[in-house]
Each structure stands twice: as C-alpha cells, then as structure tokens.
Scaffold this motif. Structure first.
Motif, PDB file in Angstrom:
ATOM      1  N   ARG A   1      21.873  38.386 -53.886  1.00 46.82           N
ATOM      2  CA  ARG A   1      22.498  39.451 -53.101  1.00 46.82           C
ATOM      3  C   ARG A   1      23.649  38.868 -52.289  1.00 46.82           C
ATOM      4  O   ARG A   1      23.515  38.584 -51.088  1.00 46.82           O
ATOM      5  CB  ARG A   1      21.467  40.110 -52.183  1.00 46.82           C
ATOM      6  CG  ARG A   1      20.301  40.748 -52.942  1.00 46.82           C
ATOM      7  CD  ARG A   1      19.322  41.405 -51.996  1.00 46.82           C
ATOM      8  NE  ARG A   1      19.935  42.531 -51.302  1.00 46.82           N
ATOM      9  CZ  ARG A   1      20.011  43.765 -51.784  1.00 46.82           C
ATOM     10  NH1 ARG A   1      19.527  44.033 -52.990  1.00 46.82           N
ATOM     11  NH2 ARG A   1      20.576  44.729 -51.079  1.00 46.82           N
ATOM     12  N   PRO A   2      24.796  38.647 -52.915  1.00 48.28           N
ATOM     13  CA  PRO A   2      25.921  38.031 -52.203  1.00 48.28           C
ATOM     14  C   PRO A   2      26.437  38.877 -51.047  1.00 48.28           C
ATOM     15  O   PRO A   2      27.013  38.344 -50.093  1.00 48.28           O
ATOM     16  CB  PRO A   2      26.989  37.867 -53.292  1.00 48.28           C
ATOM     17  CG  PRO A   2      26.639  38.879 -54.332  1.00 48.28           C
ATOM     18  CD  PRO A   2      25.148  38.972 -54.319  1.00 48.28           C
ATOM     19  N   GLU A   3      26.227  40.194 -51.091  1.00 47.58           N
ATOM     20  CA  GLU A   3      26.732  41.043 -50.009  1.00 47.58           C
ATOM     21  C   GLU A   3      26.079  40.702 -48.664  1.00 47.58           C
ATOM     22  O   GLU A   3      26.650  40.962 -47.600  1.00 47.58           O
ATOM     23  CB  GLU A   3      26.507  42.526 -50.326  1.00 47.58           C
ATOM     24  CG  GLU A   3      25.054  42.937 -50.441  1.00 47.58           C
ATOM     25  CD  GLU A   3      24.491  42.732 -51.834  1.00 47.58           C
ATOM     26  OE1 GLU A   3      23.401  43.247 -52.104  1.00 47.58           O
ATOM     27  OE2 GLU A   3      25.162  42.058 -52.649  1.00 47.58           O
ATOM     28  N   ASN A   4      24.880  40.085 -48.718  1.00 49.15           N
ATOM     29  CA  ASN A   4      24.220  39.710 -47.466  1.00 49.15           C
ATOM     30  C   ASN A   4      24.939  38.575 -46.744  1.00 49.15           C
ATOM     31  O   ASN A   4      24.671  38.324 -45.562  1.00 49.15           O
ATOM     32  CB  ASN A   4      22.769  39.298 -47.736  1.00 49.15           C
ATOM     33  CG  ASN A   4      21.904  40.481 -48.122  1.00 49.15           C
ATOM     34  OD1 ASN A   4      22.249  41.634 -47.814  1.00 49.15           O
ATOM     35  ND2 ASN A   4      20.809  40.231 -48.797  1.00 49.15           N
ATOM     36  N   TYR A   5      25.807  37.852 -47.451  1.00 44.72           N
ATOM     37  CA  TYR A   5      26.585  36.794 -46.821  1.00 44.72           C
ATOM     38  C   TYR A   5      27.907  37.341 -46.256  1.00 44.72           C
ATOM     39  O   TYR A   5      28.596  36.632 -45.527  1.00 44.72           O
ATOM     40  CB  TYR A   5      26.878  35.672 -47.822  1.00 44.72           C
ATOM     41  CG  TYR A   5      25.644  34.892 -48.210  1.00 44.72           C
ATOM     42  CD1 TYR A   5      25.243  33.788 -47.471  1.00 44.72           C
ATOM     43  CD2 TYR A   5      24.877  35.269 -49.306  1.00 44.72           C
ATOM     44  CE1 TYR A   5      24.107  33.073 -47.816  1.00 44.72           C
ATOM     45  CE2 TYR A   5      23.751  34.568 -49.659  1.00 44.72           C
ATOM     46  CZ  TYR A   5      23.358  33.466 -48.920  1.00 44.72           C
ATOM     47  OH  TYR A   5      22.234  32.758 -49.261  1.00 44.72           O
ATOM     48  N   PHE A   6      28.265  38.580 -46.617  1.00 38.97           N
ATOM     49  CA  PHE A   6      29.479  39.234 -46.097  1.00 38.97           C
ATOM     50  C   PHE A   6      29.052  40.403 -45.198  1.00 38.97           C
ATOM     51  O   PHE A   6      29.426  41.554 -45.434  1.00 38.97           O
ATOM     52  CB  PHE A   6      30.353  39.748 -47.246  1.00 38.97           C
ATOM     53  CG  PHE A   6      31.004  38.682 -48.070  1.00 38.97           C
ATOM     54  CD1 PHE A   6      32.266  38.203 -47.743  1.00 38.97           C
ATOM     55  CD2 PHE A   6      30.361  38.151 -49.171  1.00 38.97           C
ATOM     56  CE1 PHE A   6      32.866  37.226 -48.511  1.00 38.97           C
ATOM     57  CE2 PHE A   6      30.962  37.174 -49.948  1.00 38.97           C
ATOM     58  CZ  PHE A   6      32.214  36.697 -49.615  1.00 38.97           C
ATOM     59  N   LYS A   7      28.285  40.113 -44.180  1.00 33.10           N
ATOM     60  CA  LYS A   7      27.712  41.197 -43.378  1.00 33.10           C
ATOM     61  C   LYS A   7      28.777  41.972 -42.611  1.00 33.10           C
ATOM     62  O   LYS A   7      28.705  43.206 -42.504  1.00 33.10           O
ATOM     63  CB  LYS A   7      26.664  40.627 -42.420  1.00 33.10           C
ATOM     64  CG  LYS A   7      25.425  40.112 -43.152  1.00 33.10           C
ATOM     65  CD  LYS A   7      24.362  39.627 -42.179  1.00 33.10           C
ATOM     66  CE  LYS A   7      23.126  39.166 -42.954  1.00 33.10           C
ATOM     67  NZ  LYS A   7      22.067  38.667 -42.061  1.00 33.10           N
ATOM     68  N   HIS A   8      29.766  41.279 -42.073  1.00 32.16           N
ATOM     69  CA  HIS A   8      30.823  41.988 -41.341  1.00 32.16           C
ATOM     70  C   HIS A   8      31.591  42.929 -42.262  1.00 32.16           C
ATOM     71  O   HIS A   8      31.831  44.105 -41.934  1.00 32.16           O
ATOM     72  CB  HIS A   8      31.794  40.984 -40.697  1.00 32.16           C
ATOM     73  CG  HIS A   8      31.204  40.218 -39.553  1.00 32.16           C
ATOM     74  ND1 HIS A   8      30.510  39.033 -39.743  1.00 32.16           N
ATOM     75  CD2 HIS A   8      31.201  40.460 -38.209  1.00 32.16           C
ATOM     76  CE1 HIS A   8      30.117  38.580 -38.565  1.00 32.16           C
ATOM     77  NE2 HIS A   8      30.516  39.412 -37.616  1.00 32.16           N
ATOM     78  N   VAL A   9      31.984  42.394 -43.428  1.00 35.30           N
ATOM     79  CA  VAL A   9      32.771  43.193 -44.369  1.00 35.30           C
ATOM     80  C   VAL A   9      31.941  44.342 -44.920  1.00 35.30           C
ATOM     81  O   VAL A   9      32.407  45.493 -45.003  1.00 35.30           O
ATOM     82  CB  VAL A   9      33.299  42.300 -45.508  1.00 35.30           C
ATOM     83  CG1 VAL A   9      34.002  43.142 -46.571  1.00 35.30           C
ATOM     84  CG2 VAL A   9      34.240  41.240 -44.962  1.00 35.30           C
ATOM     85  N   LYS A  10      30.703  44.060 -45.283  1.00 30.70           N
ATOM     86  CA  LYS A  10      29.858  45.104 -45.863  1.00 30.70           C
ATOM     87  C   LYS A  10      29.646  46.250 -44.879  1.00 30.70           C
ATOM     88  O   LYS A  10      29.783  47.438 -45.236  1.00 30.70           O
ATOM     89  CB  LYS A  10      28.508  44.500 -46.260  1.00 30.70           C
ATOM     90  CG  LYS A  10      27.553  45.502 -46.899  1.00 30.70           C
ATOM     91  CD  LYS A  10      26.203  44.883 -47.205  1.00 30.70           C
ATOM     92  CE  LYS A  10      25.403  44.682 -45.923  1.00 30.70           C
ATOM     93  NZ  LYS A  10      24.005  44.282 -46.198  1.00 30.70           N
ATOM     94  N   GLU A  11      29.315  45.915 -43.629  1.00 30.85           N
ATOM     95  CA  GLU A  11      29.048  46.970 -42.649  1.00 30.85           C
ATOM     96  C   GLU A  11      30.336  47.696 -42.248  1.00 30.85           C
ATOM     97  O   GLU A  11      30.312  48.906 -41.965  1.00 30.85           O
ATOM     98  CB  GLU A  11      28.354  46.359 -41.433  1.00 30.85           C
ATOM     99  CG  GLU A  11      26.950  45.843 -41.764  1.00 30.85           C
ATOM    100  CD  GLU A  11      26.228  45.280 -40.548  1.00 30.85           C
ATOM    101  OE1 GLU A  11      26.811  45.350 -39.446  1.00 30.85           O
ATOM    102  OE2 GLU A  11      25.086  44.797 -40.688  1.00 30.85           O
ATOM    103  N   ALA A  12      31.474  46.973 -42.235  1.00 30.98           N
ATOM    104  CA  ALA A  12      32.755  47.637 -41.947  1.00 30.98           C
ATOM    105  C   ALA A  12      33.079  48.667 -43.023  1.00 30.98           C
ATOM    106  O   ALA A  12      33.566  49.780 -42.727  1.00 30.98           O
ATOM    107  CB  ALA A  12      33.863  46.599 -41.834  1.00 30.98           C
ATOM    108  N   CYS A  13      32.797  48.318 -44.285  1.00 32.68           N
ATOM    109  CA  CYS A  13      33.037  49.267 -45.383  1.00 32.68           C
ATOM    110  C   CYS A  13      32.139  50.495 -45.245  1.00 32.68           C
ATOM    111  O   CYS A  13      32.546  51.619 -45.576  1.00 32.68           O
ATOM    112  CB  CYS A  13      32.816  48.585 -46.722  1.00 32.68           C
ATOM    113  SG  CYS A  13      34.088  47.369 -47.152  1.00 32.68           S
ATOM    114  N   ILE A  14      30.916  50.285 -44.765  1.00 28.07           N
ATOM    115  CA  ILE A  14      30.014  51.430 -44.561  1.00 28.07           C
ATOM    116  C   ILE A  14      30.605  52.390 -43.528  1.00 28.07           C
ATOM    117  O   ILE A  14      30.628  53.621 -43.733  1.00 28.07           O
ATOM    118  CB  ILE A  14      28.624  50.932 -44.108  1.00 28.07           C
ATOM    119  CG1 ILE A  14      27.937  50.164 -45.246  1.00 28.07           C
ATOM    120  CG2 ILE A  14      27.750  52.098 -43.661  1.00 28.07           C
ATOM    121  CD1 ILE A  14      26.620  49.529 -44.858  1.00 28.07           C
TER     122      ILE A  14
END
Length: 743
Positions: free
Chosen positions: A673-686
């Motif tokens: 789950r690589p998205e777990n290492y991009f937490k800032h980016v992932k949550e910003a996209c949400i």
C-alpha cells in the motif's frame, strides 16, 4: 385320558412297517417311550400325588394318536415297548439295591483297620519320643566336652592361618630382595604387584595387626623400587619452564608412559637440538609434524593396550592424553628456545605463529587435547612474544587491507551473477576484510587468558575503524557521483560490515569476552555506571562503538543519495508545479483521464533512479532509501505543488489521477500500500476532491467546532488522520469550485 387296560384292548397294529419313513418314526417312538418310562418312574418316586406324569403321558398319546382313528393301530406296539422298558428299569433298580449294602460294609471294615493302624503309630511315636529324650540327657556332657575341643581346634587353625600369611609375606619380601640384589627389576615389580593384590584381598579381614604389617611391607618395597627406578632415570621429574609462561599446574607423567616416552625424547632432542640439518629455525613444521605423527601412531596402542590396564587398577589417568602431554613439553621447550631468535624477523616469526596455530588446531580437534593442559598458546602469550605477535598481526592485516582496496575487483561482488547468494551485494574488499577479521578470531580464540583475548579484540576494533576511515576517504572521492556504482558499493560494504558485527555481538565467544571486559572495566573504573550496566544487561556489545560509527556513515551516505535524487526530482517537477490547476477541464468533460504531460519528467526521473538504485544497493539499503525519498516527496508535493496552487474541479481530479494512478504505483513493487507513505498527498487529494455538499458540511463543522474532538471525529470520518484541522481548512480554501451562496 385312556387307562392301561383300555389301551390293552385296542386292536394290534401291523407287524411290518410300510416303508423306511415309518421305520424311522418307530425308532423315534421307542426313544420317546423309554424317556416316558424313565421320567415317569423318577417322578412317581419323588411325589406320587404329582400329576406331571399323567399330563406328560396324555400329551404323548395325543401326539402319537391325535384325532386320527387310523393312528390307533400303533397302540399295541407302544404298549409292548413301554412294557419292555419297564422291565429293564426294574432289573436295574434290583441290581443297585443289592450292591449298596456290600459297599457300605466294605467301607466300614476299611475304616476300622485304619483306626487300628493309627493307634499303633501313636504308641510308636510316644516310645520314640521318650527314647530320644533319654538319649539327649545322657549325651549332653559329651556334647559339651566336644564343643570345647572344636573351639580349641578352630582357634589353632586361625593361628596357623595367621602364621601362614606372615610366612607368605616374608617369603615375598625375601624374593623381592633377591631380585633387587640381582638387578632383576621386572620380577621385583611383579612380585610387589602380587603382594599388593594380597593386600587388597586382606582388606575385609579383622586382623588389624596383620593388615598393618602387610601395608607397611608393600609401602616399604614400593619406596625402594621407586628410588631405584629414579636413580636409573626411568622416572624423570617434569622440567619446569620459567614462570613468565604461566603454565597450568599438572602432575608428573606416570611411569609406564615415561618409559614409552624415553626413546622418543632422545630422538626429538637428537634431531631438533644442536647443529643437526633437521634443526632449522625456519622449519618449525618439521618438529611439530613429528610430534603429531608420534601421537597418531601411538593412539591405537595406548587406547587398546595401556588404557584397559589403567582402568583395571582404577587409575583416573588417560593414557593417550598423558602421552600427548609428555610430548607437548618437548614442543614447549623447543618454542621457548627458538622464539627469542625469531622476534625481530617478521616473516620467520609470522611463519612460526602460523605453524603453531595449525599444530594446535589439529592437536585439539583430531587428538582431543584439552584446552586446560599446557599448550603452545601459553608460550605465545608470554608478554614479549605476545606484543610482537600483535604488532606483526596488525602489520600484515594493514598490508592485506591496502591490497584488497587497491584491487581492480575491490568493488565488485564475487557473486554478482548468482541472485540467491548476492542479496547483500557485498563488494569483494568488504567480504575479504571480514574474512580477515574472522581468521584473526580463529587465531586468538584459544588463548589461555581473557586479558590476551581482549587485546586481540581491541586490535580487531582498530582494524574495523581503520577500514571505515579508508571507506570514508574513498567515499569522499565519489561524493559528486553519489548514485554511481562505486559509491553504492561503498555503501553496501559499510552495511555488510555493520550487519556482520551485529551478528558477532550475539556469538557466545564474544559474549564471553564482553563479560571479561566488564570485569576489567569494573576493576579499572574506566566506564560509567550506566555503561557498565548496559554491558552487564547485554543491552550493548563489544562492537557497539564500531557499529554506531558505521551506521552513522551509512545514514550520511544514504542521505546524500536521497538528496541527490530529490534535487533531480525538484528540477523535473518545475513544469508540473506551474500547471494551470485552475483552468483544467472537469472529469466529465474528458473522455478518458490521462497523465499530465508536465508530470512525465517527474515520474520518469523517480522511476529511473529507483530502478538504478534497486540494482546497485542491497535490499535493506534500498528499502531505507526509497522510504526516505518518499517522505521527502510527500512533503514536497504537499507543500510546493498542492499548497502553492488553487484547484478547480478538473484540477483536483487531475492531481488525484496523477498521484493515485501514476506516482503511487511506482512504489507498489516495494510495498503493498504505497499510498500509506504519501499521507499528506493522499489526504490532500481527498479534501480537494470531496463533492460540494460534503465539503460545505465539513467546512461548517470545522468552523463551528469549539473543541478539538468533534473536529477530529469529523476528519476521521472522511479519512483524514495525518493532517491537522488548520491544514484541512487551508486545503478547503484552495478549492475554487464553491457555489455562489452569498458567503
């Protein structure tokens, strides 16, 4: 029911049966009739009033005749058979009645005769009892006199036996004396052995004076024989080397082994002393090999012939080890003589040490020579010799390090073409260096004292530090090419050395050294209480200082690589950073979503560097690298690209597509789950891609929430865990697709 008279009046049946079946029935009928008669007679005798017989007869007739009138023809025959059976039974009763009185009369007669015989036996028994008592009374005085005489005879026999033992002891003593006068030592020794065996047999006797005389005689002749053998040089006292060698105390080699060793000692001194051609100071392997050969050649004889004799007499001596110990003293004497002449010739001294270590290894591994016995390591541990050994060991190790680092294949893995073996991608120089340390460990691990082992451990730590400094120097030359092959090879080398040292820290040998070091440090007060506590609790190890320095170097090198790649990524992302996120078409206006063209240089740079470093770094290092890079990328994209722009609906959708469908998958090969290492980016996209209603609701909740828990719950509900409330509010304000509500 018909009576007997009525049955007699019935017409007679035909005399001959009609067929075979009828004849069989007649036989059965006759048997039944006999049974009727027998049972009937018994029952009548028992109880005449009993109607069982009548009932049985009625049933029998009913069975034979029944309601068929034609069956009445059988009655005559039945009557004849019953009458005949009755007559037979009457005859049997008469016979039995006449025989019973005769048997009773015979039994009574036998009983009377037995009674008379018993009375006669009782009379005889009384007569014999009276006669025996009278005889015993008459013979009692004679028995008393005879017992006294027997006691006197037994006492005389004991005295005679006692005198015989004394005579035998004196005879054996005379024989030993005669043998010694004629210088026949073997016969004297055999006779003394026989006397000692007699002494053992007498141990259960209560004759204390005889036992004392026998034991004193054995000791007397044993001392005389021992003194005589000593004078004849058959028993030699062990030679004591100077105290500086700190040899462990040991008993003298037993006499039989000394006798066996005498000719070998003469041969050893003849060949390896003086000006003999075999006595070359440059060839220590000659006399070491000779001693090993003697031990090997005598092993079977000592185990099969000598050891059973020692076991039989209860001796705790191991014949083979005692023999080896005697030969070892020759080697120690030889080393003590030769080493002072070799101290200042590095090549000869190093050769001597190598041969001695090989000799020690075979002696212990093949011939089971105990480590507690005196050995060559005690000679090498002498202060002057030991310091020279350390100096030579350091010198040759440094030369080897120079050679391995200057080799053309220094930075190439020996197993580069073997995937399963080459997991750590260890360059040849690092593997050779750790092999060198391992060899040094094998060379000093059998030293007799912990203090000497600790000095060698310090040498190993110095070598590790020296090698680390050399790696650092080479690394600095490659700093400008931090992604190059040599730089990565150096990093792999540092990681390998650190990993191996960490494994060694759990080795029993080094744990024992750690305990010894703890005792030394405690005595010298060279460490703080905290450090002593860490050593004692095994929280730290003897290699911790070296491991920490190597780990620091590894981290610095990885940081340089990450910074280098990150700079390239920043350069490649300039166009993507300036993307027109405010004016991009919405997802509904596009047939198919595609990657932003400005993101291609960024993603290509990341992909290429990942592939390059995955090939050049070992797995553990590469894992640290990409995780460090991801951490920086996450912050960079969030702060520089997302927070630095405003997004309409199409821009937010495009950003999410670029991240989730293109950037994140680049790392999916290395984690699930690589998205777990991009937490800032992932949550910003949400936040940027929430529908209008949800975004408005969330914004109202955040603005109206007076306490932190309600806001946190609302953020968690939409999948926001990393970003703070203020960060979410900023992101919401970056959206440009708000409806015109008059706010």
């Amino acid at each position: 029911m018909l009576t007997a008279d009525e049955i007699g009046e019935t017409p007679a049946a035909p005399c001959c049966p009609q067929n075979g079946e009828e004849e069989r029935k007649n036989v059965e009928e006759k048997s039944d009739i006999n049974m009727i008669a027998l049972v009937g007679s018994e029952q009548v005798c028992e109880d005449t009033d009993n109607g069982a017989l009548s009932s049985y007869v009625s049933a029998f007739i009913e069975k034979e005749v029944g309601t068929d009138l034609k069956s009445l023809k059988k009655l005559d025959k039945l009557i004849e058979q019953i009458t005949e059976s009755k007559m037979q039974l009457e005859e049997q009763v008469l016979t039995i009645s006449s025989e019973i009185p005769k048997r009773i009369q015979s039994a009574l007669k036998n009983a009377e005769e037995s009674k008379q015989s018993l009375n006669q036996l009782l009379e005889q028994e009384n007569y014999l009892f009276s006669s025996i008592n009278n005889h015993l009374l008459t013979a009692q005085p004679w028995m008393d006199d005879l017992g006294s005489m027997i006691n006197q005879i037994e006492e005389t026999e004991r005295h005679l036996t006692y005198l015989k033992w004394i005579s035998q002891i004196e005879e054996l003593s005379d024989n030993i004396q005669q043998y010694l006068m004629t210088n026949n030592v073997p016969e004297a020794a055999s006779t003394l052995v026989f006397m000692a065996e007699l002494d053992i047999k007498l141990q259960e006797s209560s004759c204390t004076h005889l036992l004392g005389f026998m034991r004193a005689t054995v000791k007397f002749w044993h001392k005389i024989l021992k003194d005589k053998l000593t004078r004849d040089e058959l028993l030699t006292e062990p030679k004591h080397l100077p105290e500086k060698y700190s040899l462990p105390a040991s008993p003298s080699v037993i006499l039989p082994i000394q006798i066996m060793l005498t000719p070998l000692q003469k041969r050893f001194r003849y060949h390896f002393r003086g000006n003999r051609q075999t006595n070359l100071i440059s060839k220590p392997e000659w006399y070491l090999a000779q001693v090993l050969m003697w031990i090997g050649n005598h092993t079977q004889f000592l185990d099969e012939k000598i050891q059973p004799i020692l076991n039989k007499i209860g001796s705790p001596v191991n014949a083979r080890l005692d023999f080896s110990r005697g030969l070892m003293m020759l080697v120690l004497e030889k080393l003590a003589i030769d080493i002072p002449s070799l101290l200042y010739d590095d090549n000869l001294f190093c050769h001597l040490v190598d041969e001695v270590l090989l000799f020690e290894r075979e002696l212990h591994n093949v011939h089971s020579y105990p480590g507690t016995f005196a050995s060559c390591m005690h000679i090498l541990s002498e202060e002057t010799c030991f310091q020279r050994w350390l100096t030579v060991e350091r010198k040759f190790a440094l030369q080897k390090m120079d050679s391995m680092l200057s080799s053309e294949a220094a930075w190439v893995s020996q197993y580069k073409d073997i995937t399963d073996v080459d997991e750590m991608k260890v360059p040849d120089c690092a593997e050779t260096f750790m092999t060198l340390l391992l060899v040094i460990t094998d060379r000093y691990k059998n030293l007799p004292t912990a203090s000497r082992k600790l000095q060698f451990l310090e040498l190993q730590k110095d070598l590790v530090d020296d090698f680390r400094i050399r790696l650092t120097q080479v690394m600095k030359e490659e700093t400008r090419a931090s992604l190059g092959f040599r730089y990565c090879a150096i990093l792999n080398a540092v990681n390998y050395i650190s990993t191996v040292l960490a494994d060694w820290a759990d080795n029993v040998f080094f744990l024992q050294l750690q305990q010894a070091a703890l005792e030394v440090f405690a005595e010298n007060n060279t460490l703080s209480k905290l450090q002593l506590g860490q050593l004692a609790s095994m929280e730290s190890s003897v290699f911790d200082d070296m491991i920490n320095l190597l780990e620091r170097l590894k981290h610095d090198m990885l940081t340089r690589q990450v910074d280098h790649v990150f700079r390239e990524v920043k350069d490649a992302s300039k166009l993507y950073k300036k993307e027109r996120w405010l004016s991009l078409p919405s997802q509904s206006e596009q047939a198919v979503m595609s990657l932003s063209s400005s993101a291609c240089p960024l993603l290509l740079t990341i992909r290429d560097r990942l592939l390059q470093l995955e090939q050049q770094l070992c797995f553990s290092l590469f894992k640290i690298f990409w995780q460090m890079l991801v951490e920086k990328l996450d912050i960079y994209i969030y702060q520089e690209i997302i927070l630095g722009n405003h997004f309409n609906e199409g821009g937010a959708a495009q950003l999410q597509f670029d991240m989730t469908r293109n950037l994140f998958p680049l790392f999916s090969h290395y984690c699930k789950r690589p998205e777990n290492y991009f937490k800032h980016v992932k949550e910003a996209c949400i936040i940027l891609n929430m529908n209008i209603g949800s975004a408005l609701l969330l914004k109202d909740v955040l603005q109206s929430a007076s306490e932190q828990p309600p806001a946190t719950a609302a953020l968690n509900e939409v999948g926001i865990y990393k970003l703070a409330q203020q960060d979410v509010e900023i992101l919401l304000n970056l959206r440009t697709n708000w409806p015109n509500t008059g706010r």
